[in-house]
Write an enzyme that holds these catalytic residues in place. Structure first.
Site, PDB file in Angstrom:
ATOM      1  N   ASP A   1     -10.296   3.418  -3.417  1.00  0.00           N
ATOM      2  CA  ASP A   1     -10.994   2.254  -2.854  1.00  0.00           C
ATOM      3  C   ASP A   1     -12.427   2.137  -3.367  1.00  0.00           C
ATOM      4  OD1 ASP A   1      -8.681   1.931  -1.482  1.00  0.00           O
ATOM      5  OD2 ASP A   1      -9.568   2.074   0.515  1.00  0.00           O
TER       6      ASP A   1
ATOM      7  N   ASP B   1       0.819  -1.210   0.000  1.00  0.00           N
ATOM      8  CA  ASP B   1       0.000   0.000   0.000  1.00  0.00           C
ATOM      9  C   ASP B   1       0.859   1.268   0.000  1.00  0.00           C
ATOM     10  OD1 ASP B   1      -2.439   1.331   0.025  1.00  0.00           O
ATOM     11  OD2 ASP B   1      -3.236   0.214   1.721  1.00  0.00           O
TER      12      ASP B   1
ATOM     13  N   TRP C   1      -3.274   3.318  -5.766  1.00  0.00           N
ATOM     14  CA  TRP C   1      -4.562   3.922  -6.152  1.00  0.00           C
ATOM     15  C   TRP C   1      -4.531   4.648  -7.502  1.00  0.00           C
ATOM     16  CZ3 TRP C   1      -2.689   6.485  -1.318  1.00  0.00           C
ATOM     17  CH2 TRP C   1      -2.711   5.609  -0.238  1.00  0.00           C
ATOM     18  N   GLY C   2      -3.465   4.434  -8.283  1.00  0.00           N
ATOM     19  CA  GLY C   2      -3.386   5.124  -9.571  1.00  0.00           C
ATOM     20  C   GLY C   2      -2.911   6.560  -9.443  1.00  0.00           C
ATOM     21  N   ASP C   3      -2.471   6.954  -8.239  1.00  0.00           N
ATOM     22  CA  ASP C   3      -2.075   8.350  -8.008  1.00  0.00           C
ATOM     23  C   ASP C   3      -0.873   8.777  -8.846  1.00  0.00           C
ATOM     24  OD1 ASP C   3      -4.086   8.484  -6.208  1.00  0.00           O
ATOM     25  OD2 ASP C   3      -2.841   8.979  -4.468  1.00  0.00           O
ATOM     26  N   ASN C   4       0.035   7.833  -9.109  1.00  0.00           N
ATOM     27  CA  ASN C   4       1.263   8.165  -9.846  1.00  0.00           C
ATOM     28  C   ASN C   4       1.346   7.432 -11.185  1.00  0.00           C
ATOM     29  OD1 ASN C   4       2.841   9.727  -7.583  1.00  0.00           O
ATOM     30  ND2 ASN C   4       2.035   7.882  -6.603  1.00  0.00           N
TER      31      ASN C   4
HETATM   32  C1  GLA Z   1      -6.052   1.375   1.639  1.00  0.00           C
HETATM   33  C2  GLA Z   1      -6.239   0.351   0.528  1.00  0.00           C
HETATM   34  C3  GLA Z   1      -7.377  -0.586   0.909  1.00  0.00           C
HETATM   35  C4  GLA Z   1      -7.059  -1.275   2.219  1.00  0.00           C
HETATM   36  C5  GLA Z   1      -6.787  -0.249   3.316  1.00  0.00           C
HETATM   37  C6  GLA Z   1      -6.244  -0.895   4.590  1.00  0.00           C
HETATM   38  O1  GLA Z   1      -7.157   2.220   1.747  1.00  0.00           O
HETATM   39  O2  GLA Z   1      -6.489   0.980  -0.688  1.00  0.00           O
HETATM   40  O3  GLA Z   1      -7.593  -1.534  -0.116  1.00  0.00           O
HETATM   41  O4  GLA Z   1      -5.940  -2.114   2.047  1.00  0.00           O
HETATM   42  O5  GLA Z   1      -5.835   0.709   2.880  1.00  0.00           O
HETATM   43  O6  GLA Z   1      -5.975   0.018   5.592  1.00  0.00           O
END
Ligand code: GLA
Length: 407
Positions: A207, A152, A186-189
């Site tokens: 998410d 993450d 999350w695709g941020d970079n």
């Molecule tokens: C981020 C991730 C989620 C999950 C949570 C856990 O938000 O994108 O998929 O893993 O952290 O804290």
């Protein structure tokens, strides 16, 4: 003496070759998108070893394993403190038997175990991250028998994402156990532009949230419903970046987590068509028969696992009607007709009028000169492309067809 020199020289060359091979990810772990289950969407931080064991049992007993699901992934919050030497430990109250014993149990069921960490100082839930401990953590995971790492991006301050994700890739490689590496920033970079040789998949969006078209605000960021995730990167044509061994990840699924049956069916079909990893996020122990049937529809799974590994393209984008096409191996195709709207959608598809051309693969269909037999992968109907397709798609539902050329 001369022989000794030659041996020494050989040893130096060999170790240089080994070092160089660290600059690659493990090959062959994700020739098709990963399939499994993850704790986060249902359990949040409430994870422990007996629930994880139950989930491995349920994966087998419900037919999920038979349908292709392999990974049991523990998300955030399994962590304890680091010991005096900096080694990460499990939370001993939640995982009293330790991670190795849990991995052994999961492996005894013919499944694989995944774990979660973070490139920053702390995970998103505030547990120890791997920053500065990458090689040490990778070694620990390998010793425990871990098969999958979700990595993450919380608490990363201003570190360089390419560097941070490459460091963990090299650490995993050095630890020597094949571990599927799932990038989650999350695709941020724009990971699709650089992560192909680093990870086996990369999250393309923020998410997910179990709703059709909502955004759920958490203050500085929002979780996204199915349609929002489907649309947020639409203009970037992410399909060009994905392929065997490196996939766009549209996040873990919310099938069985509160949406309607039609919405779950659409969500699952879309994720399959987009070659997203199919990671269930519901409680497998108590899922309804309707949810189980959706998640284990082998015909839909087969679209996701198709060896050609081509992500679907959005072919018609006309208000409530979206049509996605996916070129499959052996000259076959999948067509998905989605009704985004709240009313039944009546639609006639004229195959001859709607020619198909996919610039990415160079494949095309002219239905005036080729005929395909089609099979409806949810309702079981059959037909061919010599006749118009008459559809009445219920709200938020899909029709998914597999087209096979008639010789
Ligand atoms: C981020 C991730 C989620 C999950 C949570 C856990 O938000 O994108 O998929 O893993 O952290 O804290």
């Amino acid at each position: 003496m001369k022989l000794l020199w030659i041996k020494c020289l050989l040893a130096v060359v060999l170790s240089a070759v080994t070092c160089l091979s660290f600059a690659e990810k493990f090959a062959g772990l994700a020739d098709t998108p990963a399939m499994g289950w993850n704790s986060w969407n249902t359990f949040d931080c409430d994870v422990d070893e007996s629930m994880i064991r139950d989930m491995a049992d349920a994966m087998v007993d419900t037919g999920m394993k038979d349908a292709g699901y392999t990974y049991i992934n523990i998300d955030d919050c399994w962590h304890g403190e680091r010991d005096a030497k900096g080694n990460i430990q499990v939370n001993k109250e939640r995982f009293p038997s330790g991670m190795k014993a849990l991995a052994d149990y999961v492996h005894s069921k013919g499944l694989k175990l995944g774990i979660y960490s973070d490139a920053g100082n702390t995970t998103c839930a505030g547990y120890p991250g791997s920053r500065g401990h990458e090689y040490q953590d990778a070694k620990t995971y390998a010793a425990w028998g871990i098969d999958y790492l979700k990595y993450d991006w919380c608490d990363t301050e201003n570190i360089n994402p390419i560097g941070a994700y490459t460091t963990m890739r090299d650490a995993l490689k050095a630890a020597g156990r094949p571990i599927l590496y799932s990038i989650c920033e999350w695709g941020d970079n724009q990971p699709w532009e650089w992560a192909q040789d680093i990870g086996h998949s990369w999250r393309a969006t923020g998410d997910i949230y179990p709703c059709w078209d909502c955004a759920y605000g958490w203050g500085s960021w929002s979780s996204l419903g199915v349609l929002k995730i489907l649309d947020i990167r639409k203009d970037l044509r992410l399909r060009q970046y994905a392929g065997p061994g490196h996939w766009n990840d549209y996040d873990m699924m919310e099938v069985g987590n509160g949406m309607s049956e039609a919405e779950d069916r659409s969500h699952f079909s879309l994720w399959a068509m987009l070659n997203s990893p199919l990671i269930a996020g519901n409680d497998l122990r108590s899922m309804s028969e309707a949810t189980r049937k959706i998640l284990t529809n082998k015909d839909i799974v087969a679209l996701n696992q198709d060896p050609a590994g081509v992500e679907a393209m959005r072919y018609i984008d006309a208000g409530d009607l979206n049509v996605f096409l996916k070129p499959l191996a052996n000259g076959e195709w999948a067509f998905l007709f989605l009704n985004r709207g709240d009313d039944t959608l009546e639609y006639t598809h004229d195959w001859q009028f709607n020619l198909v051309k996919d610039d990415l693969t160079g494949r095309s269909i002219d239905f005036n000169h080729e005929t395909f037999a089609w099979r409806d992968l949810w309702q079981g109907g059959k037909g061919d492309t010599n006749r118009n397709l008459e559809l009445a798609i219920p709200p938020h539902d899909v029709v998914v067809l597999r087209l096979t050329p008639i010789k």
